[in-house]
Design a protein around this motif. Structure first.
Motif, PDB file in Angstrom:
ATOM      1  N   ALA A 116       0.823  -1.218   0.000  1.00  0.00           N
ATOM      2  CA  ALA A 116       0.000   0.000   0.000  1.00  0.00           C
ATOM      3  C   ALA A 116       0.850   1.258   0.000  1.00  0.00           C
ATOM      4  CB  ALA A 116      -0.928  -0.009   1.220  1.00  0.00           C
ATOM      5  N   ALA A 117       2.052   1.198   0.594  1.00  0.00           N
ATOM      6  CA  ALA A 117       2.964   2.346   0.640  1.00  0.00           C
ATOM      7  C   ALA A 117       4.396   1.821   0.654  1.00  0.00           C
ATOM      8  CB  ALA A 117       2.694   3.206   1.873  1.00  0.00           C
ATOM      9  N   CYS A 118       5.292   2.586   0.071  1.00  0.00           N
ATOM     10  CA  CYS A 118       6.697   2.164   0.058  1.00  0.00           C
ATOM     11  C   CYS A 118       7.249   2.166   1.484  1.00  0.00           C
ATOM     12  CB  CYS A 118       7.530   3.104  -0.813  1.00  0.00           C
ATOM     13  SG  CYS A 118       7.204   2.917  -2.585  1.00  0.00           S
ATOM     14  N   PRO A 119       8.024   1.155   1.877  1.00  0.00           N
ATOM     15  CA  PRO A 119       8.566   1.082   3.240  1.00  0.00           C
ATOM     16  C   PRO A 119       9.651   2.134   3.484  1.00  0.00           C
ATOM     17  CG  PRO A 119       9.444  -0.689   1.881  1.00  0.00           C
ATOM     18  CD  PRO A 119       8.391  -0.021   1.064  1.00  0.00           C
ATOM     19  N   ALA A 120       9.987   2.350   4.776  1.00  0.00           N
ATOM     20  CA  ALA A 120      11.027   3.313   5.144  1.00  0.00           C
ATOM     21  C   ALA A 120      12.331   2.981   4.428  1.00  0.00           C
ATOM     22  CB  ALA A 120      11.239   3.297   6.652  1.00  0.00           C
ATOM     23  N   GLY A 121      13.018   4.042   3.979  1.00  0.00           N
ATOM     24  CA  GLY A 121      14.270   3.835   3.266  1.00  0.00           C
ATOM     25  C   GLY A 121      14.093   3.711   1.772  1.00  0.00           C
ATOM     26  N   THR A 122      12.814   3.814   1.298  1.00  0.00           N
ATOM     27  CA  THR A 122      12.546   3.768  -0.144  1.00  0.00           C
ATOM     28  C   THR A 122      11.587   4.892  -0.515  1.00  0.00           C
ATOM     29  OG1 THR A 122      10.639   2.275   0.051  1.00  0.00           O
ATOM     30  CG2 THR A 122      12.812   1.250  -0.146  1.00  0.00           C
ATOM     31  N   TYR A 123      11.475   5.144  -1.823  1.00  0.00           N
ATOM     32  CA  TYR A 123      10.531   6.153  -2.315  1.00  0.00           C
ATOM     33  C   TYR A 123       9.829   5.611  -3.556  1.00  0.00           C
ATOM     34  CZ  TYR A 123      13.889   7.199  -6.044  1.00  0.00           C
ATOM     35  OH  TYR A 123      14.717   7.104  -7.133  1.00  0.00           O
ATOM     36  N   ALA A 124       8.678   6.171  -3.904  1.00  0.00           N
ATOM     37  CA  ALA A 124       7.882   5.701  -5.045  1.00  0.00           C
ATOM     38  C   ALA A 124       8.296   6.417  -6.319  1.00  0.00           C
ATOM     39  CB  ALA A 124       6.399   5.922  -4.772  1.00  0.00           C
ATOM     40  N   ASP A 125       8.670   5.637  -7.324  1.00  0.00           N
ATOM     41  CA  ASP A 125       8.993   6.169  -8.645  1.00  0.00           C
ATOM     42  C   ASP A 125       8.152   5.395  -9.650  1.00  0.00           C
ATOM     43  OD1 ASP A 125      10.039   7.275 -10.905  1.00  0.00           O
ATOM     44  OD2 ASP A 125      12.016   6.348 -10.733  1.00  0.00           O
ATOM     45  N   GLN A 126       7.032   6.027 -10.118  1.00  0.00           N
ATOM     46  CA  GLN A 126       6.100   5.390 -11.051  1.00  0.00           C
ATOM     47  C   GLN A 126       5.653   4.013 -10.532  1.00  0.00           C
ATOM     48  OE1 GLN A 126       7.922   5.392 -14.924  1.00  0.00           O
ATOM     49  NE2 GLN A 126       7.720   7.613 -15.150  1.00  0.00           N
ATOM     50  N   GLN A 127       5.178   4.020  -9.300  1.00  0.00           N
ATOM     51  CA  GLN A 127       4.617   2.835  -8.638  1.00  0.00           C
ATOM     52  C   GLN A 127       5.650   1.750  -8.309  1.00  0.00           C
ATOM     53  OE1 GLN A 127       0.693   2.484 -11.176  1.00  0.00           O
ATOM     54  NE2 GLN A 127       0.457   1.295  -9.287  1.00  0.00           N
ATOM     55  N   VAL A 128       6.929   2.099  -8.388  1.00  0.00           N
ATOM     56  CA  VAL A 128       7.984   1.163  -8.002  1.00  0.00           C
ATOM     57  C   VAL A 128       8.765   1.770  -6.839  1.00  0.00           C
ATOM     58  CG1 VAL A 128      10.077  -0.056  -8.730  1.00  0.00           C
ATOM     59  CG2 VAL A 128       8.174   0.253 -10.339  1.00  0.00           C
ATOM     60  N   CYS A 129       8.968   1.007  -5.769  1.00  0.00           N
ATOM     61  CA  CYS A 129       9.713   1.488  -4.610  1.00  0.00           C
ATOM     62  C   CYS A 129      11.210   1.332  -4.875  1.00  0.00           C
ATOM     63  CB  CYS A 129       9.326   0.701  -3.355  1.00  0.00           C
ATOM     64  SG  CYS A 129       7.591   0.884  -2.890  1.00  0.00           S
ATOM     65  N   LYS A 130      11.922   2.464  -4.815  1.00  0.00           N
ATOM     66  CA  LYS A 130      13.360   2.455  -5.055  1.00  0.00           C
ATOM     67  C   LYS A 130      14.102   2.920  -3.803  1.00  0.00           C
ATOM     68  CE  LYS A 130      12.969   3.175 -10.040  1.00  0.00           C
ATOM     69  NZ  LYS A 130      13.361   4.015 -11.214  1.00  0.00           N
ATOM     70  N   PRO A 131      15.342   2.481  -3.604  1.00  0.00           N
ATOM     71  CA  PRO A 131      16.054   2.809  -2.354  1.00  0.00           C
ATOM     72  C   PRO A 131      16.464   4.279  -2.285  1.00  0.00           C
ATOM     73  CG  PRO A 131      17.496   1.613  -3.854  1.00  0.00           C
ATOM     74  CD  PRO A 131      16.124   1.562  -4.457  1.00  0.00           C
ATOM     75  N   CYS A 132      16.389   4.837  -1.052  1.00  0.00           N
ATOM     76  CA  CYS A 132      16.890   6.188  -0.796  1.00  0.00           C
ATOM     77  C   CYS A 132      18.421   6.179  -0.839  1.00  0.00           C
ATOM     78  CB  CYS A 132      16.445   6.669   0.596  1.00  0.00           C
ATOM     79  SG  CYS A 132      14.665   6.860   0.812  1.00  0.00           S
ATOM     80  N   ASP A 133      18.991   7.368  -0.897  1.00  0.00           N
ATOM     81  CA  ASP A 133      20.436   7.491  -0.718  1.00  0.00           C
ATOM     82  C   ASP A 133      20.805   6.996   0.677  1.00  0.00           C
ATOM     83  OD1 ASP A 133      23.024   8.957  -1.837  1.00  0.00           O
ATOM     84  OD2 ASP A 133      22.837   9.505   0.280  1.00  0.00           O
ATOM     85  N   SER A 134      22.001   6.460   0.826  1.00  0.00           N
ATOM     86  CA  SER A 134      22.413   5.859   2.108  1.00  0.00           C
ATOM     87  C   SER A 134      22.438   6.857   3.256  1.00  0.00           C
ATOM     88  CB  SER A 134      23.796   5.216   1.960  1.00  0.00           C
ATOM     89  OG  SER A 134      24.757   6.183   1.554  1.00  0.00           O
ATOM     90  N   SER A 135      22.482   8.161   2.970  1.00  0.00           N
ATOM     91  CA  SER A 135      22.514   9.169   4.039  1.00  0.00           C
ATOM     92  C   SER A 135      21.134   9.432   4.628  1.00  0.00           C
ATOM     93  CB  SER A 135      23.100  10.479   3.503  1.00  0.00           C
ATOM     94  OG  SER A 135      22.272  11.022   2.484  1.00  0.00           O
ATOM     95  N   CYS A 136      20.056   8.979   3.942  1.00  0.00           N
ATOM     96  CA  CYS A 136      18.681   9.255   4.383  1.00  0.00           C
ATOM     97  C   CYS A 136      18.074   8.028   5.069  1.00  0.00           C
ATOM     98  CB  CYS A 136      17.785   9.613   3.206  1.00  0.00           C
ATOM     99  SG  CYS A 136      18.461  10.783   2.003  1.00  0.00           S
ATOM    100  N   THR A 137      17.145   8.271   5.997  1.00  0.00           N
ATOM    101  CA  THR A 137      16.305   7.184   6.509  1.00  0.00           C
ATOM    102  C   THR A 137      14.952   7.182   5.795  1.00  0.00           C
ATOM    103  OG1 THR A 137      15.505   8.601   8.313  1.00  0.00           O
ATOM    104  CG2 THR A 137      17.396   7.198   8.785  1.00  0.00           C
ATOM    105  N   GLU A 138      14.507   8.357   5.325  1.00  0.00           N
ATOM    106  CA  GLU A 138      13.326   8.468   4.474  1.00  0.00           C
ATOM    107  C   GLU A 138      13.610   9.548   3.431  1.00  0.00           C
ATOM    108  OE1 GLU A 138       9.676   9.025   6.605  1.00  0.00           O
ATOM    109  OE2 GLU A 138      10.069   7.381   8.003  1.00  0.00           O
ATOM    110  N   CYS A 139      12.946   9.459   2.273  1.00  0.00           N
ATOM    111  CA  CYS A 139      13.264  10.391   1.191  1.00  0.00           C
ATOM    112  C   CYS A 139      12.118  10.479   0.204  1.00  0.00           C
ATOM    113  CB  CYS A 139      14.535   9.936   0.474  1.00  0.00           C
ATOM    114  SG  CYS A 139      14.319   8.336  -0.388  1.00  0.00           S
ATOM    115  N   ASN A 140      12.223  11.440  -0.754  1.00  0.00           N
ATOM    116  CA  ASN A 140      11.267  11.533  -1.860  1.00  0.00           C
ATOM    117  C   ASN A 140      11.989  11.443  -3.205  1.00  0.00           C
ATOM    118  OD1 ASN A 140      12.493  14.031  -2.044  1.00  0.00           O
ATOM    119  ND2 ASN A 140      10.757  15.137  -1.144  1.00  0.00           N
ATOM    120  N   GLY A 141      13.237  11.003  -3.173  1.00  0.00           N
ATOM    121  CA  GLY A 141      14.024  10.825  -4.382  1.00  0.00           C
ATOM    122  C   GLY A 141      15.280  10.032  -4.058  1.00  0.00           C
TER     123      GLY A 141
END
Length: 370
Positions: A116-141
């Motif tokens: 239903a939602a991308c887990p912590a440490g990932t962000y949504a890119d066209q309905q696919v959850c992709k990993p955040c940069d290693s410096s972030c715990t949550e992100c939008n890119g």
């Protein structure tokens, strides 16, 4: 057994009373060197072995490379080798039940599952959850400047996770927030100043809450003074009711007197060479004849200055007392405290002395000599 060169047993099971045929029916093939028919692969209408297909059944498709048959399944289903089977929940397309390829419009693809939602440490890119940069715990890119949340020891500044906040900001969780206008720096809250933005203001810590505020010098309070060297409101000594520095009181608390130096508060005026005036709560200078006294008279002494000693409430010269001390004694009065006049016995070796040890003999008893 079947007669004739081309006669075969139809069906995949060997046995008796099986029908004989001049060829295998649709969906079967003749096993080489054996007069028996076996089934083609699923969906195959005509084949020469049990691995590939020459023609597939209606509604079935042929893979041009593997020469196998497959069904084109509706959205949300996959071909399991025999038929169309349902994909996992919220999956729009898949190749197996375990792994989803795309999700329905209300879900996001994360590690082969639709969530239903991308887990912590990932962000949504066209309905696919992709990993955040290693410096972030949550992100939008996916970059280091796309963070929306950081580790507890880091601050979020302009989308980046940094070790500390910028000037005039404080860390609230992992987010940097502005200090109050009066603060040059602050901690835990915007109004808890740790230094002041204006040179005319002084940092004043509340004794109860331990929080700091920036105030004018006049607002430090009666039990504090404005220290220009540290730009802080500093607590007065405990005995002071008001002060101008750490060592200079201007008024004293109850039962304390302002000493003769005009800066110290003490409950005993005699420590400063004076006597107490309870009407003004100040110390009055002692009579010149006394080191300390209880009043202005020379007969109100409580201690004396050397070379005098205290006789009753008056200070007299030690020379006068010495003349009155009998042979074999000396005047015993502390030179530093101006204690009471008294005659004490010399050391047994001495007939005349100035102190109580044999080294202070002025003349010796027989048979001793100096």
């Amino acid at each position: 057994a079947c007669g004739g060169t081309n006669a075969v047993l139809t069906g995949v099971t060997f046995g008796t009373n099986l029908p004989c045929s001049s060829g295998c029916p649709s969906g079967q093939f003749q096993v080489p060197n054996v007069a028996t028919c076996a089934s083609c692969i699923a969906g195959c209408q005509r084949c020469q072995d049990g691995l590939t297909c020459q023609d597939c059944n209606n509604d079935w498709n042929q893979d041009p490379i593997t020469k196998t048959c497959y069904l084109t399944c509706n959205s949300g289903y996959f071909f399991n080798g025999l038929a169309c089977a349902k994909c996992s929940d919220n999956c729009n397309s898949c190749k197996s039940l375990a792994t989803c390829d795309t999700c329905v419009s209300t879900a996001f693809l994360s590690n082969g599952k639709c969530v239903a939602a991308c887990p912590a440490g990932t962000y949504a890119d066209q309905q696919v959850c992709k990993p955040c940069d290693s410096s972030c715990t949550e992100c939008n890119g996916g970059t280091s400047s796309s963070c929306t949340k950081c580790q507890s020891s880091q601050a979020l500044i302009g989308g980046q996770c940094l070790a500390s906040c910028a000037a005039r900001q404080f860390m609230d969780g992992s987010t940097c927030k502005p200090c109050a206008d009066a603060c040059l720096s602050c901690a835990t809250t915007a109004a808890n100043c740790t230094s002041c933005s204006d040179s005319s203001l002084y940092l004043n810590y509340d004794d109860t809450t331990k929080l700091g505020s920036c105030v004018a010098a006049s607002a430090c309070g009666s039990l504090k003074f404005a220290d220009s060297s540290t730009k802080q409101c500093i607590k007065c000594p405990d005995s002071c009711n008001a002060c101008t520095s750490k060592i200079s009181c201007s008024s004293c608390k109850n039962e304390y007197y302002l000493m003769l130096n005009g800066a110290e508060c003490n409950s005993d005026c005699s420590k400063g060479g004076g006597y107490p005036d309870r009407s003004t709560w100040t110390c009055i200078a002692s009579n010149p004849a006394c080191k300390a006294c209880t009043g202005p008279s020379e007969n109100a002494c409580t201690s004396c200055s050397y070379p005098k000693c205290l006789s009753g409430t008056s200070c007299i010269d030690l020379s006068d007392v010495t003349k009155k001390c009998p042979a074999g004694t000396y005047i015993n009065s502390d030179k530093t405290t101006g204690s009471a006049c008294a005659c004490s016995t010399c050391h047994p070796f001495c007939s005349v002395c100035t102190g109580g040890t044999k080294e202070t003999c002025s003349a010796c008893n027989v048979p001793f000599t100096l």
